[in-house]
Design a protein around this motif. Sequence first.
Motif, PDB file in Angstrom:
ATOM      1  N   ARG A   1      24.786  41.515  41.839  1.00 23.77           N
ATOM      2  CA  ARG A   1      24.625  40.483  40.817  1.00 23.77           C
ATOM      3  C   ARG A   1      25.685  39.399  41.014  1.00 23.77           C
ATOM      4  O   ARG A   1      26.666  39.582  41.749  1.00 23.77           O
ATOM      5  CB  ARG A   1      24.745  41.075  39.409  1.00 23.77           C
ATOM      6  CG  ARG A   1      23.645  42.092  39.093  1.00 23.77           C
ATOM      7  CD  ARG A   1      23.728  42.568  37.656  1.00 23.77           C
ATOM      8  NE  ARG A   1      22.695  43.539  37.343  1.00 23.77           N
ATOM      9  CZ  ARG A   1      21.476  43.235  36.950  1.00 23.77           C
ATOM     10  NH1 ARG A   1      21.139  41.959  36.816  1.00 23.77           N
ATOM     11  NH2 ARG A   1      20.591  44.161  36.674  1.00 23.77           N
ATOM     12  N   VAL A   2      25.492  38.265  40.361  1.00 26.90           N
ATOM     13  CA  VAL A   2      26.404  37.132  40.541  1.00 26.90           C
ATOM     14  C   VAL A   2      27.687  37.275  39.724  1.00 26.90           C
ATOM     15  O   VAL A   2      28.636  36.540  39.954  1.00 26.90           O
ATOM     16  CB  VAL A   2      25.706  35.814  40.158  1.00 26.90           C
ATOM     17  CG1 VAL A   2      24.529  35.563  41.062  1.00 26.90           C
ATOM     18  CG2 VAL A   2      25.273  35.831  38.694  1.00 26.90           C
ATOM     19  N   GLY A   3      27.734  38.208  38.770  1.00 27.55           N
ATOM     20  CA  GLY A   3      28.870  38.296  37.876  1.00 27.55           C
ATOM     21  C   GLY A   3      29.767  39.488  38.145  1.00 27.55           C
ATOM     22  O   GLY A   3      29.573  40.249  39.100  1.00 27.55           O
ATOM     23  N   TRP A   4      30.749  39.648  37.272  1.00 30.58           N
ATOM     24  CA  TRP A   4      31.679  40.764  37.373  1.00 30.58           C
ATOM     25  C   TRP A   4      32.021  41.237  35.961  1.00 30.58           C
ATOM     26  O   TRP A   4      31.665  40.587  34.979  1.00 30.58           O
ATOM     27  CB  TRP A   4      32.926  40.366  38.148  1.00 30.58           C
ATOM     28  CG  TRP A   4      33.715  39.245  37.546  1.00 30.58           C
ATOM     29  CD1 TRP A   4      34.792  39.322  36.722  1.00 30.58           C
ATOM     30  CD2 TRP A   4      33.472  37.843  37.725  1.00 30.58           C
ATOM     31  NE1 TRP A   4      35.242  38.079  36.373  1.00 30.58           N
ATOM     32  CE2 TRP A   4      34.447  37.140  36.983  1.00 30.58           C
ATOM     33  CE3 TRP A   4      32.527  37.093  38.441  1.00 30.58           C
ATOM     34  CZ2 TRP A   4      34.514  35.755  36.926  1.00 30.58           C
ATOM     35  CZ3 TRP A   4      32.597  35.713  38.388  1.00 30.58           C
ATOM     36  CH2 TRP A   4      33.585  35.059  37.645  1.00 30.58           C
ATOM     37  N   VAL A   5      32.749  42.349  35.856  1.00 29.82           N
ATOM     38  CA  VAL A   5      33.010  42.986  34.563  1.00 29.82           C
ATOM     39  C   VAL A   5      34.503  42.910  34.248  1.00 29.82           C
ATOM     40  O   VAL A   5      35.347  43.130  35.127  1.00 29.82           O
ATOM     41  CB  VAL A   5      32.536  44.451  34.569  1.00 29.82           C
ATOM     42  CG1 VAL A   5      32.901  45.141  33.254  1.00 29.82           C
ATOM     43  CG2 VAL A   5      31.033  44.510  34.796  1.00 29.82           C
ATOM     44  N   VAL A   6      34.811  42.580  32.978  1.00 31.29           N
ATOM     45  CA  VAL A   6      36.191  42.490  32.506  1.00 31.29           C
ATOM     46  C   VAL A   6      36.290  43.291  31.205  1.00 31.29           C
ATOM     47  O   VAL A   6      35.408  43.194  30.339  1.00 31.29           O
ATOM     48  CB  VAL A   6      36.622  41.028  32.262  1.00 31.29           C
ATOM     49  CG1 VAL A   6      38.050  40.973  31.715  1.00 31.29           C
ATOM     50  CG2 VAL A   6      36.497  40.215  33.532  1.00 31.29           C
ATOM     51  N   VAL A   7      37.359  44.077  31.071  1.00 32.63           N
ATOM     52  CA  VAL A   7      37.650  44.771  29.816  1.00 32.63           C
ATOM     53  C   VAL A   7      39.055  44.354  29.391  1.00 32.63           C
ATOM     54  O   VAL A   7      40.007  44.427  30.184  1.00 32.63           O
ATOM     55  CB  VAL A   7      37.579  46.304  29.971  1.00 32.63           C
ATOM     56  CG1 VAL A   7      37.919  46.983  28.642  1.00 32.63           C
ATOM     57  CG2 VAL A   7      36.182  46.722  30.427  1.00 32.63           C
ATOM     58  N   ALA A   8      39.187  43.880  28.141  1.00 34.62           N
ATOM     59  CA  ALA A   8      40.478  43.442  27.622  1.00 34.62           C
ATOM     60  C   ALA A   8      40.710  44.068  26.253  1.00 34.62           C
ATOM     61  O   ALA A   8      39.759  44.356  25.506  1.00 34.62           O
ATOM     62  CB  ALA A   8      40.541  41.932  27.525  1.00 34.62           C
ATOM     63  N   ASP A   9      42.002  44.278  25.913  1.00 38.67           N
ATOM     64  CA  ASP A   9      42.316  44.899  24.629  1.00 38.67           C
ATOM     65  C   ASP A   9      42.312  43.870  23.509  1.00 38.67           C
ATOM     66  O   ASP A   9      41.941  42.710  23.709  1.00 38.67           O
ATOM     67  CB  ASP A   9      43.651  45.632  24.710  1.00 38.67           C
ATOM     68  CG  ASP A   9      44.827  44.684  25.016  1.00 38.67           C
ATOM     69  OD1 ASP A   9      44.663  43.450  24.844  1.00 38.67           O
ATOM     70  OD2 ASP A   9      45.895  45.176  25.417  1.00 38.67           O
ATOM     71  N   ALA A  10      42.732  44.283  22.316  1.00 39.61           N
ATOM     72  CA  ALA A  10      42.676  43.414  21.145  1.00 39.61           C
ATOM     73  C   ALA A  10      43.538  42.170  21.312  1.00 39.61           C
ATOM     74  O   ALA A  10      43.257  41.115  20.734  1.00 39.61           O
ATOM     75  CB  ALA A  10      43.110  44.195  19.898  1.00 39.61           C
ATOM     76  N   ASP A  11      44.604  42.242  22.124  1.00 42.11           N
ATOM     77  CA  ASP A  11      45.486  41.096  22.337  1.00 42.11           C
ATOM     78  C   ASP A  11      45.041  40.234  23.501  1.00 42.11           C
ATOM     79  O   ASP A  11      45.712  39.250  23.842  1.00 42.11           O
ATOM     80  CB  ASP A  11      46.919  41.579  22.585  1.00 42.11           C
ATOM     81  CG  ASP A  11      47.484  42.310  21.361  1.00 42.11           C
ATOM     82  OD1 ASP A  11      47.126  41.893  20.236  1.00 42.11           O
ATOM     83  OD2 ASP A  11      48.257  43.260  21.546  1.00 42.11           O
TER      84      ASP A  11
ATOM     85  N   GLU B   1      30.290  32.711  37.100  1.00 45.43           N
ATOM     86  CA  GLU B   1      30.717  31.334  37.307  1.00 45.43           C
ATOM     87  C   GLU B   1      29.699  30.399  36.650  1.00 45.43           C
ATOM     88  O   GLU B   1      28.491  30.647  36.681  1.00 45.43           O
ATOM     89  CB  GLU B   1      30.841  31.024  38.789  1.00 45.43           C
ATOM     90  CG  GLU B   1      31.938  31.797  39.487  1.00 45.43           C
ATOM     91  CD  GLU B   1      32.051  31.416  40.960  1.00 45.43           C
ATOM     92  OE1 GLU B   1      31.454  30.380  41.331  1.00 45.43           O
ATOM     93  OE2 GLU B   1      32.727  32.137  41.716  1.00 45.43           O
ATOM     94  N   SER B   2      30.193  29.318  36.057  1.00 49.26           N
ATOM     95  CA  SER B   2      29.276  28.389  35.380  1.00 49.26           C
ATOM     96  C   SER B   2      28.269  27.788  36.351  1.00 49.26           C
ATOM     97  O   SER B   2      27.156  27.443  35.971  1.00 49.26           O
ATOM     98  CB  SER B   2      30.073  27.272  34.703  1.00 49.26           C
ATOM     99  OG  SER B   2      30.793  26.507  35.667  1.00 49.26           O
ATOM    100  N   SER B   3      28.664  27.677  37.622  1.00 46.37           N
ATOM    101  CA  SER B   3      27.749  27.091  38.612  1.00 46.37           C
ATOM    102  C   SER B   3      26.517  27.949  38.824  1.00 46.37           C
ATOM    103  O   SER B   3      25.522  27.475  39.379  1.00 46.37           O
ATOM    104  CB  SER B   3      28.475  26.895  39.941  1.00 46.37           C
ATOM    105  OG  SER B   3      28.962  28.136  40.440  1.00 46.37           O
TER     106      SER B   3
END
Length: 556
Positions: free
Chosen positions: A106-116, A185-187
């Motif tokens: 796929r063209v995207g990727w995965v990000v996991v971030a905490d509450a901060d 990516e927005s492109s």
Amino acid sequence: MERQDRGDFSARRRVGSVRGRLVLLTVSLLAPALISMGFLLAGADRESRGQLYQQLVTTARALSGAVDRQAATGVSIAETLATDQALINGDWAAFHARAKRATEHRVGWVVVADADGQQVVNTLKPYGQPLPRIHRTRAEASAYSAGRSKVSDLIAGPVAGKPVITVGTPIMVKGKFYVLSYAVESSSFTSVFRQQRVPERWVATLLDNNRRVIARSRLNEKFTGAEASGDMAENLRHSTEGVNKSVSLEGVPTMVAYTRSPQTGWTLVVSIPRRDLASTVNRSVALGSGVFLLLLILGIALALIYSRRINDEMRQLVLDADAIGRGETLPPANPDALEEIAAVHAALRAASRELKAREERQGVMINELNHRVKNTLATVQALARQTFAKVKGAPVEVFTDRLIALSGAHDLLTRTGWREADMAALVEASLGAHVDRVDRAGPEVALAPHTAVGLSMVFHELATNSAKYGALAVPTGRVEVFWRVDPVTDNLAFTWRDVGGPPVNPPKTPGFGTRLIESSIRREQKGQARFDFRPDGLVFEASLPLPEAVRWSNAF
């Protein structure tokens, strides 16, 4: 009543014949012809402009809908990954590997971030590397606190180093709040403009809620992140959809059509230079004028010559209409009939056939819909029952893998409006992370929806079995997949062969995967399947009929 209608028709016929009316029309057209032409051209000019404006609006709506579907795909990916067991257990390393495999094609990727906003996982980077903190807007924070998924506006990707769009969904991991996001990516949204075939001289622009450019069909890199022009911003303040004059980011006077998506809040703008608009309208008016003059001359010349013939054929059309009222199917038109009369007759004949076929077609479509729903529910039910009952170790991952394989087939079919799926693309999507170790060859074959869904599960199960016990279980092993279409029977035949794997022993009892494959090929596809457990590797052969194309297709 029928005799009365025919009597009324005869009375009207005596009032004036076609010949008399044509002669009167010829005489009356000579004097006011120029005046009539002026009015017609003025009307044609207004109509041409109106049609072009409507085409602009229709294009903007179509592009906006395509963007919404692409954003919805991101939401689906994020929400599906949010149910991963490794993520729920807080096993970040395992989830990183799992998410990377799931988004590999796929063209995207995965990000996991905490509450901060501190990133914990980012599949663009190897797991364990330091990751930056991200900033969340108030709208995103509000949506996440309410437990809703949220599509972001244009933001700068600190890891990608490019403008990105994210689709985030809130999750709880061991009692702590996190946000799982699928980022692109927005492109990547420029692919929507290419797929919808925006005319060369038109410019399509996607604006976020802050009226900044997400993607553009022309000079995308130059204008990504730029703010909309002042007059365009003024247009958006007054309405969510419309057609107005504007000035492009290049400073060119344009006519724009715009529409705002209720799902994302983004605005799709389609513009055309005003000088091109004028030339397009002028060409349409000139063409209309030429056609008008030609038809006028031909009408005057042929009025008297064909009046008798027209009378006869008009009477035949009346008889045809009576036959349709009685539910009869009309015979083919007289090959010597006038083109216009023949066209009307052909339309009446098609209507008579369509009236009879409509009820049958509606019944077939309802049955097909029921069949698809039942098959899908049965497949999911069987997967759940067999996976959780008989698979040891990690049943959730196995179940998720099968659902992702099924989802891959649905993705392929969705791209073509559930009309067909390409065999090569289906094989590639079904193999997942093993695709680089599989040699594939075969002609271009278009698969019907139910065939594509069934084969996606077959290839997924074969790949899973090979990864556990066959050629894909060792580093040097490979798999060969070949398919062809039998020129005599038109059946699709394919072969799966493990090469270079460990020695093979035939199983004492068939497992769920084997039963699923045989059921899909033999029961659902009405085909033949054969497992050959050779000592040097499994050879699986199957043959199934390809259904004929139908007159209609699913538009979704």
